[in-house]
Design a protein around this motif. Structure first.
Motif, short mmCIF file in Angstrom:
data_model
loop_
_atom_site.label_atom_id
_atom_site.label_comp_id
_atom_site.label_asym_id
_atom_site.label_seq_id
_atom_site.Cartn_x
_atom_site.Cartn_y
_atom_site.Cartn_z
N PHE A 1 0.81 -1.21 0.00
CA PHE A 1 0.00 0.00 0.00
C PHE A 1 0.84 1.27 0.00
O PHE A 1 0.32 2.37 0.14
N GLY A 2 2.15 1.10 -0.08
CA GLY A 2 3.03 2.27 -0.10
C GLY A 2 3.05 3.04 1.22
O GLY A 2 3.38 4.22 1.25
N LEU A 3 2.65 2.37 2.31
CA LEU A 3 2.64 3.04 3.61
C LEU A 3 4.06 3.22 4.13
O LEU A 3 4.87 2.31 4.07
N GLY A 4 4.36 4.38 4.67
CA GLY A 4 5.69 4.67 5.17
C GLY A 4 5.87 4.20 6.61
O GLY A 4 4.99 3.55 7.19
N PHE A 5 7.00 4.57 7.19
CA PHE A 5 7.35 4.14 8.54
C PHE A 5 6.35 4.61 9.60
O PHE A 5 5.91 3.83 10.44
N SER B 1 14.97 -11.98 2.65
CA SER B 1 15.15 -10.95 3.68
C SER B 1 15.20 -9.61 2.97
O SER B 1 15.65 -9.52 1.83
N ALA B 2 14.68 -8.58 3.64
CA ALA B 2 14.55 -7.30 2.95
C ALA B 2 15.02 -6.15 3.83
O ALA B 2 14.69 -6.10 5.01
N PRO B 3 15.80 -5.22 3.28
CA PRO B 3 16.17 -4.04 4.06
C PRO B 3 14.98 -3.10 4.18
O PRO B 3 14.06 -3.15 3.36
N TYR B 4 14.96 -2.29 5.22
CA TYR B 4 13.85 -1.36 5.45
C TYR B 4 14.47 -0.03 5.86
O TYR B 4 15.23 0.01 6.83
N THR B 5 14.17 1.02 5.12
CA THR B 5 14.88 2.27 5.41
C THR B 5 14.11 3.12 6.42
O THR B 5 12.88 3.17 6.38
N PRO B 6 14.84 3.79 7.32
CA PRO B 6 14.18 4.68 8.26
C PRO B 6 13.65 5.89 7.52
O PRO B 6 14.12 6.22 6.43
N PRO B 7 12.64 6.60 8.09
CA PRO B 7 12.10 7.78 7.43
C PRO B 7 13.16 8.88 7.30
O PRO B 7 14.11 8.91 8.09
N ALA B 8 12.95 9.76 6.34
CA ALA B 8 13.95 10.79 6.03
C ALA B 8 14.28 11.65 7.24
O ALA B 8 15.45 12.01 7.47
N GLU B 9 13.24 11.96 8.06
CA GLU B 9 13.47 12.84 9.22
C GLU B 9 14.46 12.22 10.19
O GLU B 9 15.10 12.91 10.98
N LYS C 1 20.80 9.07 14.08
CA LYS C 1 19.61 9.69 14.64
C LYS C 1 18.53 8.63 14.93
O LYS C 1 17.86 8.67 15.96
N TYR C 2 18.38 7.68 13.99
CA TYR C 2 17.33 6.69 14.16
C TYR C 2 17.52 5.86 15.42
O TYR C 2 16.58 5.57 16.15
N PRO D 1 14.34 -1.19 10.44
CA PRO D 1 15.40 -0.41 9.78
C PRO D 1 16.82 -0.73 10.28
O PRO D 1 17.79 -0.39 9.63
N ILE D 2 16.93 -1.38 11.44
CA ILE D 2 18.27 -1.67 11.97
C ILE D 2 18.74 -3.07 11.54
O ILE D 2 19.86 -3.24 11.09
N TYR D 3 17.87 -4.05 11.72
CA TYR D 3 18.31 -5.43 11.47
C TYR D 3 17.81 -6.01 10.15
O TYR D 3 18.11 -7.17 9.85
N SER D 4 17.01 -5.29 9.38
CA SER D 4 16.34 -5.76 8.17
C SER D 4 15.36 -6.89 8.48
O SER D 4 15.46 -7.57 9.50
N VAL D 5 14.40 -7.08 7.57
CA VAL D 5 13.27 -7.97 7.84
C VAL D 5 13.55 -9.38 7.33
O VAL D 5 13.81 -9.55 6.14
#
Lengths: 296, 318
Positions: A59-63, A124-132, A146-147, A216-220
């Protein structure tokens, strides 16, 4: 070891500790209130991370929305597990709860593995933290992601709120009454089984939240909860099973100690927590913050 | 467990049923390598004895060990290590079993003072410690690669490169292990052990020391689990980190439950069923974890007596 290097290790340890604390807090809430040892906690943590990943892909939902929605969904799954399966085992030996949730763990892990492979074509998939939250913060002694700092702060906040609700509010009083004396509580017109389901859902939701934070730290990946849950069990034994305060303090402390320990002597990193557990058991069999078994 | 009235008729019937199970299981195990391929048959023997050992603790003492892979695994590694260093098969198997016993001493000492779910957690944590050790101590365990291709020298003219010969040698070892378990359960010690399980306070008030009984039961169970582990390592010819994984500890619980706890025959049958199921699933390329997880859940929910337990219950009611 210089002071600067030491402080960096402490902060890295706090990040791991945040996950131990969130997971063992959920376990403590569930065990303290329901006397259930939820082996599936690690799998539900993984499910939190996986849900965040899947919500993004489908659904393109963000963090940020996932941080709310995924724990709710995991909590809902928890409700179904408690109502549909665990409630059938109440009154039997607590071992059966452990065994049932162990079976659920095997089931969930491989189910997610199949879905990831067939639907998303990855294992397994990487997951990026939000830009902020990307980038680093200057802590004075080092530049820290920061994350990761966000994870520490949020985990502390959630732990504090949970502790406050259970120890200081009317809701907490009802929960404690429901578990200590269900018959009397029922006589006051309180629907105990609803509260039990709710508590289980919240405990499991905490695992889901930890999962989203971990993505975002350990990937899924399907087995990301497998080793973590065992370490968390050791944390729970050290802190004293069912103790809210014990699980949070021990969670963060074990994270920090393991980080410092592994900086001094790397091979010890993963074993330190179990050595610690053996020592604590020798001195205080009911854990650092736990009451002796007879006193409960 | 209910205490049955000790009437003569009842004892006679019990004895007959027991003999029937014993003969049935014996014949089944004798012809097993003709029915399925010998290495799988050998796995059933090893896991079967492992499950019997686990049941000695869980079924007869009420202690759910979630770390029995530690004893099975340490013995499997030690056996493989001794074989690859030129020791004979009996020496390697005995050595492996002794390693398991030695390891069990501190673990039992620290864990049997705790009851219920605490006991499970503590045993799990110790097994996990060992699993990290196995990963790190690469000189002895081979780390991620495990140990393979170790020698299995002939013994008394038995050629162990033949898997059927290995099977029948292990069947003899299995028989010894099973007999020890059987004698333990039927002995005064076993009776007292069950008394402690059923009512610890009462057992204590008539002069038994519960902690000492649990400690001894733990040691016997761990030693037999070690014997089973050495059999597995010798039979399989490969030892990997899987033998000390927590999944292994869970798997033996499943086998025991599926077959029926406190029945002794049950765990062997449970082991057979789980391994056959896994073999079928792997061959058909179906997801093993999903199906075994589902079976596990269903057994805990609806089939807690297990296969042998259900049959016994049904026979008793008749």
């Amino acid at each position: 070891m210089t002071l600067q290097y030491f402080l960096i290790q402490v902060f890295n340890g706090l990040v791991n500790g945040a996950f131990y604390a969130l997971l063992s807090l959920g376990l403590a809430v569930i065990f303290g209130m329901l006397r259930i040892v939820n082996f599936a906690h690690g799998a539900l943590y993984m499910l939190g991370a996986f849900t965040a990943f899947a919500l993004g892909q489908l659904f393109g939902l963000g963090f940020w929305p996932s941080l709310i929605i995924a724990p709710l969904l995991v909590g809902l799954i928890g409700m179904i597990i408690e109502r549909g399966l665990l409630s059938r085992l109440y009154g039997l030996e607590p071992s059966y709860n452990l065994l049932l949730t162990f079976g659920l763990t095997l089931l969930t892990q491989d189910l997610v593995k199949q879905v990831m492979l067939s639907r998303f074509a990855v294992s397994s998939a990487p997951y990026t933290p939000p830009a902020e939250l990307s980038g680093v913060v200057n802590l004075g002694f080092t530049m820290f992601p920061k994350y990761r700092l966000f994870v520490i702060v949020l985990a502390l906040l959630v732990c504090l709120i949970t502790w406050f609700v259970i120890e200081k509010t009317r809701v907490g009083a009802i929960i404690r009454a429901s578990t200590e004396n269900p018959t009397v509580t029922r006589a006051f017109g309180i629907d105990v089984s609803k509260w039990v389901t709710g508590v289980f859902a919240v405990g499991v939701g905490l695992a889901g939240l930890a999962g989203v934070l971990a993505a975002p730290i350990y990937s899924v990946e399907p087995y990301m909860g497998a080793e973590l849950i065992i370490t968390t069990f050791a944390v729970v034994v050290i802190g004293g099973m069912g103790s809210i305060l014990g699980s949070v303090v021990t969670g963060f402390a074990v994270g920090v100690l393991a980080a410092i320990g592994s900086a001094l002597y790397p091979p010890i990193a993963n074993t330190l927590v179990f050595i610690l557990m053996a020592v604590v058991l020798l001195i205080r069999p009911s854990g650092l913050f736990g009451l002796p078994e007879g006193a409960r | 467990m209910t205490v049955l009235p000790r009437t003569a008729a009842r004892t006679d019937r019990e004895r007959t049923t027991r003999a029937a199970w014993l003969i049935g299981l014996g014949i089944l195990l004798l012809v097993l390598p003709k029915l399925i391929y010998p290495v799988l048959a050998l796995d059933i023997l090893a896991w079967g004895l492992f499950a019997v050992a686990f049941d000695l603790l869980f079924g007869f003492s009420g202690l759910l060990s979630f770390g029995h892979a530690a004893f099975w695994g340490s013995s499997a590694y030690a056996t493989a290590y001794l074989l690859s260093n030129g020791q004979s098969v009996p020496v390697a198997m005995l050595g492996g079993t002794l390693v398991a016993l030695t390891l069990a001493l501190p673990v039992a000492y620290l864990s049997v003072r705790s009851a219920g779910i605490y006991f499970s957690m503590i045993t799990l944590a110790f097994a996990q410690m060992l699993s990290f050790l196995a990963l790190q101590w690469t000189d002895v365990t081979g780390g991620e690669n495990g140990l393979q291709g170790f020698a299995r020298p002939s013994f008394l003219g038995l050629d162990f490169s033949n898997s059927t010969t290995r099977y029948y040698f292990c069947l003899a070892v299995f028989a010894v292990g099973f007999y020890i378990a059987y004698r333990t359960v039927r002995s005064p010690f076993g009776q007292a052990q069950q008394a402690v399980r059923d009512n610890e306070q009462r057992a204590q008030s008539i002069g038994y020391n519960p902690v000492r009984f649990k400690f001894t039961a733990f040691l016997i169970s761990a030693t037999l689990a070690g014997l089973a582990g050495s059999m597995y390592s010798f039979g399989h010819g490969v030892v990997s980190l899987e033998v000390v994984n927590w999944r292994t500890s869970g798997e033996v619980v499943m086998m025991t439950l599926l077959g029926g706890t406190t029945t002794l025959f049950g765990p062997v049958i449970g082991a057979g069923l789980v391994l056959l199921l896994r073999d079928v699933l792997t061959t058909a390329n179906l997801p093993v974890g999903i199906v075994t997880g589902l079976v596990f859940v269903l057994v805990v929910l609806f089939f807690r007596r297990g296969v042998v337990g259900t049959v016994q219950h049904w026979l008793r009611k008749k």
